[in-house]
Write a protein that holds these residues in place. Structure first.
Motif, short mmCIF file in Angstrom:
data_model
loop_
_atom_site.label_atom_id
_atom_site.label_comp_id
_atom_site.label_asym_id
_atom_site.label_seq_id
_atom_site.Cartn_x
_atom_site.Cartn_y
_atom_site.Cartn_z
N ASP A 8 0.93 -1.26 -0.04
CA ASP A 8 0.00 0.03 0.01
C ASP A 8 0.72 1.40 0.02
N HIS A 10 0.61 3.49 -2.51
CA HIS A 10 -0.37 4.52 -3.02
C HIS A 10 0.12 5.81 -3.28
N ASP A 36 -1.08 -2.34 -4.20
CA ASP A 36 -1.70 -0.92 -4.16
C ASP A 36 -0.52 -0.05 -4.18
N HIS A 63 -6.38 -1.38 -6.11
CA HIS A 63 -6.15 0.00 -6.74
C HIS A 63 -5.37 -0.07 -7.93
N HIS A 122 -2.49 -9.45 -1.42
CA HIS A 122 -3.08 -8.22 -1.02
C HIS A 122 -4.13 -8.20 -0.06
N HIS A 159 -3.94 -4.02 2.67
CA HIS A 159 -5.23 -3.77 2.23
C HIS A 159 -5.95 -2.95 3.22
N HIS A 161 -4.48 -1.47 5.59
CA HIS A 161 -3.54 -0.47 6.45
C HIS A 161 -3.18 -0.13 7.73
ZN ZN Z 1 -4.50 0.31 -0.20
#
Ligand code: ZN
Length: 250
Positions: A8, A10, A36, A63, A122, A159, A161
């Motif tokens: 993640d 991001h 992600d 994502h 994930h 996923h 977080h």
């Molecule tokens: Zn995420």
């Protein structure tokens, strides 16, 4: 074995760079990324390039999938961020071969990785891209039994977080409960490695995990949250909330 597991990111370049510097200081052999890599954050192209060049394994997150295909099941802010991310990948990614390399990489990401008794996803072992496993799920015995039935020994995931360890006897151990170290014993377990680029456990420092032979370490790394938030505030298609939440770690 010393394996860093990140997830993640991001599109948060400052966070990713800080985490990689921390990883380099620990004599780590390899890095796995649980997906992600993009979505929400202001630097999707840069983060993808770094992950492509530094991670031995990278998985597909929801994502990443949303940027590749039509995003489904996202709230308005997240969906807008995905469309903006796609636009960055399409038109602001530099030379054509750099652009093509990122799309090829995204298009070929696996949903799951297995290494002997270890599983990497994930979301969850049952639905590797989309299923959330939250700390309160320890009260959902049916769900947890199903998830553990799909695991040989240990599963690493992201996923939500929210970092921590789920044990087969239905406990959730937050990193602060165990002084950031989980000693691997007999019971099966699932480790959520937390998020590099958008932590949501009330701590705004980047989070990742290090898998060793007999234990798992949780690592927190400070980065320039203000710099990332400012980039978000300057980008019309990224909600200000996405910057605010970085500061608060939620
Ligand atoms: Zn995420």
């Amino acid at each position: 074995m010393k394996r860093a597991i990140i997830s993640d990111v991001h599109g948060n370049l400052e966070a990713l760079q800080a985490v990689l510097a921390d990883i380099r200081g620990r004599g780590i052999d390899e890095i796995f990324c649980l997906g992600d890599t993009i979505g929400y954050g202001p630097n999707p192209c840069e983060c993808l390039d770094i992950v492509i060049d530094t991670c031995q394994i990278c998985l597909l997150g929801n994502h990443d999938q949303g940027a590749l295909f039509d995003p489904e099941g996202f709230n308005t802010g997240a969906e807008r961020a995905i469309f903006w991310t796609r636009e960055q990948l399409e038109s602001r990614g530099g030379k054509p071969d750099a652009v093509a390399r990122r799309w090829d990489f995204l298009g070929e990401l696996p949903r799951i990785h297995r290494d002997n008794i270890w599983l990497y996803v994930h979301g969850s072992p049952r639905n590797p891209i989309n299923e959330y496993v939250f700390p309160e799920d320890i009260y959902n015995q049916k769900k947890m039994e199903k998830l553990f039935s799909l695991i040989t020994k240990g599963c690493f995931q992201g996923h939500t977080h929210v970092p921590g360890v789920f044990t087969e006897n239905l406990n959730f151990l937050a990193p602060e409960d165990i002084h950031d170290v989980y000693e691997i014993g007999d019971p099966k377990f699932m480790v959520n490695v937390g998020s590099v680029g958008q932590p949501r456990d009330g701590n705004n420092q980047s989070c990742y995990a290090v898998q060793e032979d007999n234990r798992v370490l949780f690592c927190r790394v400070e980065y320039d949250v203000g710099a990332t938030a400012d980039k978000i505030y300057r980008t019309l298609d990224l909600d200000d909330f996405l910057g605010d939440r970085l500061k608060e770690g939620r």
